[in-house]
Design an enzyme around this catalytic site. Structure first.
Site, PDB file in Angstrom:
ATOM      1  N   CYS A  21      18.266  32.037 -83.490  1.00 14.31           N
ATOM      2  CA  CYS A  21      18.024  33.347 -84.085  1.00 14.31           C
ATOM      3  C   CYS A  21      18.569  33.341 -85.505  1.00 14.31           C
ATOM      4  O   CYS A  21      19.302  32.434 -85.893  1.00 14.31           O
ATOM      5  CB  CYS A  21      18.752  34.430 -83.307  1.00 14.31           C
ATOM      6  SG  CYS A  21      18.517  34.352 -81.536  1.00 14.31           S
ATOM      7  N   ARG A  46      12.857  28.920 -88.692  1.00 18.01           N
ATOM      8  CA  ARG A  46      13.612  28.594 -87.476  1.00 18.01           C
ATOM      9  C   ARG A  46      12.893  29.061 -86.215  1.00 18.01           C
ATOM     10  O   ARG A  46      13.279  28.702 -85.119  1.00 18.01           O
ATOM     11  CB  ARG A  46      14.990  29.277 -87.540  1.00 18.01           C
ATOM     12  CG  ARG A  46      15.864  28.766 -88.657  1.00 18.01           C
ATOM     13  CD  ARG A  46      16.782  29.848 -89.157  1.00 18.01           C
ATOM     14  NE  ARG A  46      17.700  30.300 -88.146  1.00 18.01           N
ATOM     15  CZ  ARG A  46      18.958  29.899 -88.064  1.00 18.01           C
ATOM     16  NH1 ARG A  46      19.425  29.018 -88.920  1.00 18.01           N
ATOM     17  NH2 ARG A  46      19.754  30.360 -87.139  1.00 18.01           N
ATOM     18  N   TRP A  93      15.236  34.882 -81.104  1.00 16.46           N
ATOM     19  CA  TRP A  93      14.546  33.859 -80.290  1.00 16.46           C
ATOM     20  C   TRP A  93      15.021  34.142 -78.882  1.00 16.46           C
ATOM     21  O   TRP A  93      16.178  33.896 -78.540  1.00 16.46           O
ATOM     22  CB  TRP A  93      14.966  32.476 -80.798  1.00 16.46           C
ATOM     23  CG  TRP A  93      14.507  31.307 -79.990  1.00 16.46           C
ATOM     24  CD1 TRP A  93      15.205  30.673 -78.996  1.00 16.46           C
ATOM     25  CD2 TRP A  93      13.274  30.600 -80.111  1.00 16.46           C
ATOM     26  NE1 TRP A  93      14.469  29.629 -78.505  1.00 16.46           N
ATOM     27  CE2 TRP A  93      13.288  29.550 -79.166  1.00 16.46           C
ATOM     28  CE3 TRP A  93      12.145  30.740 -80.923  1.00 16.46           C
ATOM     29  CZ2 TRP A  93      12.227  28.656 -79.009  1.00 16.46           C
ATOM     30  CZ3 TRP A  93      11.100  29.841 -80.768  1.00 16.46           C
ATOM     31  CH2 TRP A  93      11.153  28.821 -79.829  1.00 16.46           C
ATOM     32  N   ASN A 119      23.626  35.990 -82.488  1.00 16.48           N
ATOM     33  CA  ASN A 119      23.007  34.705 -82.148  1.00 16.48           C
ATOM     34  C   ASN A 119      23.872  34.062 -81.081  1.00 16.48           C
ATOM     35  O   ASN A 119      25.086  34.000 -81.241  1.00 16.48           O
ATOM     36  CB  ASN A 119      22.984  33.753 -83.353  1.00 16.48           C
ATOM     37  CG  ASN A 119      22.052  34.225 -84.432  1.00 16.48           C
ATOM     38  OD1 ASN A 119      21.352  35.215 -84.266  1.00 16.48           O
ATOM     39  ND2 ASN A 119      22.055  33.516 -85.544  1.00 16.48           N
ATOM     40  N   GLY A 120      23.262  33.531 -80.035  1.00 24.15           N
ATOM     41  CA  GLY A 120      24.040  32.834 -79.013  1.00 24.15           C
ATOM     42  C   GLY A 120      23.893  33.489 -77.656  1.00 24.15           C
ATOM     43  O   GLY A 120      22.907  34.189 -77.404  1.00 24.15           O
ATOM     44  N   GLU A 501       5.594   7.010 -75.148  1.00 24.96           N
ATOM     45  CA  GLU A 501       6.039   8.051 -76.079  1.00 24.96           C
ATOM     46  C   GLU A 501       6.301   7.456 -77.470  1.00 24.96           C
ATOM     47  O   GLU A 501       5.945   8.054 -78.486  1.00 24.96           O
ATOM     48  CB  GLU A 501       7.288   8.755 -75.520  1.00 24.96           C
ATOM     49  CG  GLU A 501       7.944   9.785 -76.419  1.00 24.96           C
ATOM     50  CD  GLU A 501       7.041  10.936 -76.828  1.00 24.96           C
ATOM     51  OE1 GLU A 501       5.923  11.067 -76.321  1.00 24.96           O
ATOM     52  OE2 GLU A 501       7.465  11.705 -77.721  1.00 24.96           O
ATOM     53  N   LYS A 505       4.398   8.538 -80.973  1.00 25.00           N
ATOM     54  CA  LYS A 505       5.116   8.981 -82.180  1.00 25.00           C
ATOM     55  C   LYS A 505       4.626   8.209 -83.390  1.00 25.00           C
ATOM     56  O   LYS A 505       4.360   8.790 -84.448  1.00 25.00           O
ATOM     57  CB  LYS A 505       6.634   8.761 -82.045  1.00 25.00           C
ATOM     58  CG  LYS A 505       7.425   9.695 -81.178  1.00 25.00           C
ATOM     59  CD  LYS A 505       7.502  11.112 -81.657  1.00 25.00           C
ATOM     60  CE  LYS A 505       6.348  11.908 -81.129  1.00 25.00           C
ATOM     61  NZ  LYS A 505       6.559  12.661 -79.911  1.00 25.00           N
ATOM     62  N   GLU A 508       0.945   9.254 -84.383  1.00 23.43           N
ATOM     63  CA  GLU A 508       0.663  10.584 -84.928  1.00 23.43           C
ATOM     64  C   GLU A 508       1.267  10.821 -86.311  1.00 23.43           C
ATOM     65  O   GLU A 508       0.690  11.574 -87.086  1.00 23.43           O
ATOM     66  CB  GLU A 508       1.049  11.696 -83.955  1.00 23.43           C
ATOM     67  CG  GLU A 508       2.518  11.978 -83.773  1.00 23.43           C
ATOM     68  CD  GLU A 508       2.765  13.187 -82.863  1.00 23.43           C
ATOM     69  OE1 GLU A 508       3.759  13.155 -82.136  1.00 23.43           O
ATOM     70  OE2 GLU A 508       1.987  14.155 -82.896  1.00 23.43           O
ATOM     71  N   HIS A 524      -3.683  -9.191 -68.196  1.00 18.56           N
ATOM     72  CA  HIS A 524      -4.987  -8.740 -67.709  1.00 18.56           C
ATOM     73  C   HIS A 524      -5.899  -8.332 -68.864  1.00 18.56           C
ATOM     74  O   HIS A 524      -6.901  -7.650 -68.647  1.00 18.56           O
ATOM     75  CB  HIS A 524      -4.809  -7.583 -66.724  1.00 18.56           C
ATOM     76  CG  HIS A 524      -4.045  -7.985 -65.502  1.00 18.56           C
ATOM     77  ND1 HIS A 524      -4.559  -8.836 -64.551  1.00 18.56           N
ATOM     78  CD2 HIS A 524      -2.770  -7.722 -65.113  1.00 18.56           C
ATOM     79  CE1 HIS A 524      -3.656  -9.049 -63.607  1.00 18.56           C
ATOM     80  NE2 HIS A 524      -2.548  -8.383 -63.930  1.00 18.56           N
ATOM     81  N   LYS A 623       0.852  22.057 -84.482  1.00 18.99           N
ATOM     82  CA  LYS A 623       2.039  22.088 -83.625  1.00 18.99           C
ATOM     83  C   LYS A 623       1.691  22.616 -82.235  1.00 18.99           C
ATOM     84  O   LYS A 623       2.148  22.098 -81.235  1.00 18.99           O
ATOM     85  CB  LYS A 623       3.128  22.952 -84.273  1.00 18.99           C
ATOM     86  CG  LYS A 623       4.419  23.030 -83.469  1.00 18.99           C
ATOM     87  CD  LYS A 623       5.078  21.672 -83.332  1.00 18.99           C
ATOM     88  CE  LYS A 623       6.280  21.658 -82.434  1.00 18.99           C
ATOM     89  NZ  LYS A 623       6.606  20.292 -81.982  1.00 18.99           N
TER      90      LYS A 623
HETATM   91  O1  M6R Z   1       3.677  22.561 -76.682  1.00 17.83           O
HETATM   92  P1  M6R Z   1       3.318  21.479 -75.734  1.00 17.83           P
HETATM   93  O2  M6R Z   1       4.487  20.734 -75.202  1.00 17.83           O
HETATM   94  O3  M6R Z   1       2.434  21.965 -74.601  1.00 17.83           O
HETATM   95  O4  M6R Z   1       2.437  20.468 -76.575  1.00 17.83           O
HETATM   96  C1  M6R Z   1       1.813  19.383 -75.978  1.00 17.83           C
HETATM   97  C2  M6R Z   1       1.329  18.405 -77.008  1.00 17.83           C
HETATM   98  O5  M6R Z   1       0.376  18.991 -77.841  1.00 17.83           O
HETATM   99  C3  M6R Z   1       2.467  17.841 -77.858  1.00 17.83           C
HETATM  100  O6  M6R Z   1       3.467  17.267 -77.075  1.00 17.83           O
HETATM  101  C4  M6R Z   1       1.945  16.768 -78.836  1.00 17.83           C
HETATM  102  O7  M6R Z   1       1.513  15.650 -78.127  1.00 17.83           O
HETATM  103  C5  M6R Z   1       3.023  16.404 -79.859  1.00 17.83           C
HETATM  104  N1  M6R Z   1       2.523  16.527 -81.185  1.00 17.83           N
HETATM  105  C6  M6R Z   1       3.522  15.009 -79.722  1.00 17.83           C
HETATM  106  O8  M6R Z   1       4.503  14.712 -80.644  1.00 17.83           O
END
Ligand code: M6R
Length: 628
Positions: A21, A46, A93, A119-120, A501, A505, A508, A524, A623
Site C-alpha cells: 500500500c 506499486r 492493496w 500499511n501492513g 521456468e 524466462k 520472454e 529421443h 502483464k
Molecule cells: O497472472 P497469472 O499468474 O495468471 O499469469 C499467467 C501467465 O500469463 C504468466 O505467468 C506469464 O507466463 C508470465 N509473463 C511469465 O513470466
C-alpha cells in the site's frame, strides 16, 4: 549521508515493505489535497485497488475514498477539493477485507475525530475489535486498520502523542501508520514497524511517505524511520521518538535518485527489484502459516479434514505460463507428500477438452493476477461440472479469488515486471505448504518428517538471499552467451520443472530461443541439436536421479556443448565434468527449486540486458492476459 541506488543496505531498508500500500502525508502552507493526490500518483506503480485522502478543514476532517483507480477518486473530488493544508492519503492493496469504498483508507473512529492510514497487518485486531464492539464502538469496514482509530478514541485523554504511543503498545503486527486528530490540526503523527516510512523535510512544510517517489518532487532531505520509531510532524519541526517516548537524534539522508530510479527502489528494472524481493515475499507468504512450535502447517483459509480429502478422488492444477510451471512443482509435492494423484493442465487446453470432472474433483487454479482469462474460464467450467475449487492467487478481490470456493493468497505484493519471478517462488511455497497440510490430514508423513521439512522451509528466505548475493558469475555467463540463438535447459524430476521456468524466462525477456527438456528425453530426438558451442544449462540437484542426470550431462558434454551446471553446495562431482557450475545452498531436494530458479531468473535478466531488450515490458506480451 547520501542515499544512492548502489547503497544496498539503504535500498534494502526502503524495500522492506510488507504489503505494498502507499502512504502520503502533508503539513504546511499549501493546499494539501493536490499534493496528496500527486504523491499517491507517484506510488501507483506499486499496485493498489482503492484510494483515499483525509484533509483537515477546521470544523471537521474531510474524507473521500473509493474503490478503484486514483482517477475515480479525482472524479469524486471534482469541484469539491478541500482547502485545508494538512492531510494524509493512501492507496490500498487489500489484505483484510475485499477492495471496496468502505474498506479503503483513511479510517476513522466513531465520531471522525481520529483518522488513520495503514500499511501492513495488525495481527491481533480481532480480539481488540471484539472488545471495542463490546464497549459500544461501531465499525464501518472489514479491515484490521479500523481498530486503530477506535482504540485511539478509547484511549485519548487530551495528549495525542501519548495516546498514539499507548495504541502502539496494544497492537501487534507490521505497520507504517499516519494519524491525524481533529483536536490537533497542527500535528501529523506517524509510526513504523516492519514497513517503510520516511519523512520529507521542507521549509515551512513537511511530508510523510511510504516510499521516496511520493515526495521526491518536493524535497530530497529525508529522515528514514527505524522500527519502533514515532515521528511528530509539524510544519516547522519534526520530532522523532522511540517506543519509550524519548527523543531520537536522527541524521538527514539526502536522496540522489531520480524519480524513475526511486520507483524501482534504485534498481534498474522492476524485474531485478522483484527478484531481490523474493526472500521477503517468501517469508511473508509462509509466516503465520506455521505453528509456533514448528510442527505443523496452519492454513486457516481451508477447513479441510480427512472426510473432505477422502471424498476427493482427483486433483487438477490448472494455470497458464509461470503459474502452470508452479503447478507442475505442486503436483510433485502433493503426490510425494500427500500421496494424492494430481494432473496439471494448461488452462487454455483444459477449458476446451471436456475434462473428466465431477463433485469428487478438486480443481486448484493458480494465478498471480487472478484475472487471467483462460484460468478464470477453466475455473468457471470446473464449478459448472460440480468440482470443488481452490484458488492460489496474489490479488485479494480479483475475479479468480471471488469465483473460487476457497482461496489462499500468496503475499508477494504487486508484481509489475511482465516476467513473473516472486509470484513463482511464493506459489511454490504455498504448493509445498498445501501438500504438507494435506499430508498432516491424511497422515502420510511422520511428525518428525513434517517437522524436518518445516525446519528446512523456514531457512529458505535466508538461503534465497545467499543465492542473490553472488551475481557476478551469472552476469559473466550472460555476457558470454547472451548472443547465442539457442539455449537448452535440462534436468530430471523437479529440476526439469524448474528448467521449464528458466527457459520461459529467457525466451520472454531476451528473445533467445530456449527449450527445456527432461534429460532422459534427449536421446529421443533433441540430442541431434546439441553440437559444439551450444549452451546447455544443466540442473543436477535431485539426489534420487543424480547418477542418471550426470550421465545425461556427459552425453551433452561429449558433443562439445558448453554446459553450465546448477548444483547444490557440497556437490563435488559436477565440477569434474563441467565448464562452469553455479552452486545454491544445500536444502531438502523438494525445496531446492526455490533456490535453483533464482540464478535462472538472473541469467535471463542479464542476457536481456546484454541484448538491450526492454526487460520489464517485453515485446508482444502483457502483464495480465485478460483476453483469450
Ligand atoms: O497472472 P497469472 O499468474 O495468471 O499469469 C499467467 C501467465 O500469463 C504468466 O505467468 C506469464 O507466463 C508470465 N509473463 C511469465 O513470466
Amino acid at each position: 549521508m547520501t542515499l544512492h541506488p548502489s547503497d544496498a543496505l539503504e535500498r534494502k531498508k526502503i524495500l522492506e515493505e510488507k504489503f505494498m500500500c502507499g502512504i502520503v502525508g502533508y503539513i504546511g502552507e499549501k493546499k494539501a489535497a493536490p499534493i496528496l493526490l500527486d504523491g499517491l500518483t507517484k506510488l501507483e506503480y506499486r499496485g493498489y485497488d482503492s484510494a483515499g485522502i483525509a484533509v483537515d478543514c477546521g470544523e471537521n476532517i474531510f474524507i473521500e475514498k473509493t474503490v478503484g483507480r486514483l482517477d475515480a477518486l479525482k472524479d469524486k473530488l471534482k469541484n469539491r477539493l478541500p482547502e485545508g493544508t494538512v492531510g494524509i492519503g493512501h492507496t490500498r492493496w487489500a489484505t483484510h477485507g475485499r477492495p471496496s469504498d468502505s474498506n479503503a483508507h483513511p479510517h476513522t473512529d466513531c465520531h471522525g475525530n481520529f483518522v488513520v492510514v495503514h500499511n501492513g497487518i495488525i495481527e491481533n485486531y480481532l480480539p481488540i475489535k471484539e472488545d471495542l464492539i463490546a464497549k459500544g464502538h461501531k465499525f464501518s469496514s472489514e479491515t484490521d486498520t479500523e481498530v486503530i482509530a477506535h482504540l485511539l478514541e478509547e484511549i485519548y485523554r487530551g495528549d495525542f502523542v501519548e495516546a498514539v504511543r499507548e495504541v502502539l503498545n496494544k497492537i501487534e503486527g507490521s505497520y507504517s501508520l499516519a494519524f491525524m486528530a481533529k483536536a490537533h490540526p497542527d500535528i501529523l503523527i506517524c509510526a513504523k514497524q516492519d514497513n517503510p516510512l520516511i519523512i520529507g523535510l521542507g521549509r515551512g512544510e513537511n511530508f510523510i511517505a511510504s516510499d521516496i517517489p511520493a515526495i521526491i518532487n518536493h524535497t530530497r532531505q529525508t529522515y528514514i524511520l527505524n522500527d519502533g520509531e514515532i515521528a511528530v510532524v509539524k510544519k516547522n519541526s519534526v520530532q522523532i521518538l522511540n517506543r519509550q517516548g524519548k527523543s531520537v537524534d536522527k541524521k538527514i539522508f539526502h536522496v540522489t535518485w531520480n524519480a524513475e530510479a526511486a520507483e524501482k527502489g534504485g534498481y534498474e528494472h522492476f524485474m531485478l527489484k522483484e527478484i531481490n524481493e523474493q526472500p521477503k515475499a517468501v517469508r511473508d507468504t509462509m509466516s503465520k502459516r506455521i505453528a509456533k512450535d514448528g510442527g505443523a502447517i496452519i492454513l486457516d483459509e481451508l477447513n479441510w479434514d480427512k472426510n473432505f480429502l477422502d471424498g476427493i478422488d482427483k486433483i487438477y492444477i490448472v494455470a497458464c505460463g509461470t503459474a502452470y510451471h508452479a503447478g507442475l512443482v505442486g503436483k510433485f509435492y502433493i503426490e510425494k507428500l500427500a500421496r494424492k494423484l494430481v494432473e496439471v493442465d494448461l488452462a487454455s487446453e483444459y477449458r476446451y477438452r471436456d475434462p473428466i470432472v465431477d463433485e469428487k474433483t478438486l480443481v486448484i487454479v493458480v494465478s498471480q493476477s487472478g484475472e487471467t482469462s483462460d484460468t478464470l474460464a477453466a475455473l468457471k467450467e470446473s464449478k459448472r461440472l460440480g468440482a470443488k475449487t481452490l484458488a492460489i492467487t496474489n490479488v485479494v478481490g480479483s475475479s479468480i479469488a471471488r469465483e473460487a470456493h476457497q482461496v489462499i493468497h500468496t503475499w508477494a505484493g504487486p508484481e509489475i515486471a511482465v516476467a513473473s519471478t516472486k509470484a513463482y517462488t511464493t506459489q511454490l511455497i504455498l504448493m509445498f505448504m498445501l501438500a504438507l497440510y494435506m499430508a498432516q490430514i491424511c497422515e502420510t508423513l511422520s511428525d518428525e518428517r513434517i517437522r524436518e521439512l518445516i525446519c528446512r522451509l523456514k531457512k529458505i528466505p535466508a538461503q534465497i538471499s545467499e543465492t542473490l548475493s553472488d551475481v557476478e558469475p551469472i552476469k559473466t555467463f550472460a555476457r558470454q552467451y547472451g548472443f547465442n540463438e539457442d539455449v537448452f535447459y535440462i534436468g530430471r524430476a523437479l529440476d526439469y520443472d524448474v528448467a521449464l521456468e528458466g527457459a520461459l524466462k529467457l525466451k520472454e525477456i531476451s528473445y533467445i530461443h530456449a527449450e527445456a527438456y527432461a534429460s532422459g528425453e534427449l536421446k529421443h530426438g533433441t540430442l541431434a541439436l546439441i553440437v559444439e558451442g551450444v549452451p546447455v544449462i544443466a540442473l543436477a540437484t535431485q539426489k534420487s536421479v543424480y547418477e542418471k542426470t550426470l550421465s545425461n550431462i556427459k552425453e551433452v558434454k561429449a558433443r562439445d556443448a558448453i554446459v553450465i551446471g546448477i548444483a547444490a553446495a557440497g556437490d563435488t562431482e559436477l565440477e569434474k565434468y563441467l565448464d562452469h557450475v553455479i552452486f545454491v545452498p544445500e536444502t531438502d531436494e523438494l525445496l531446492i527449486p526455490l533456490l535453483t530458479v533464482v540464478p535462472l531468473q538472473l541469467l535471463a535478466y542479464y542476457a536481456a540486458i546484454t541484448r538491450g531488450c526492454d526487460v520489464d515490458k517485453p515485446r508482444n506480451l502483457a502483464k495480465s492476459v485478460t483476453v483469450e
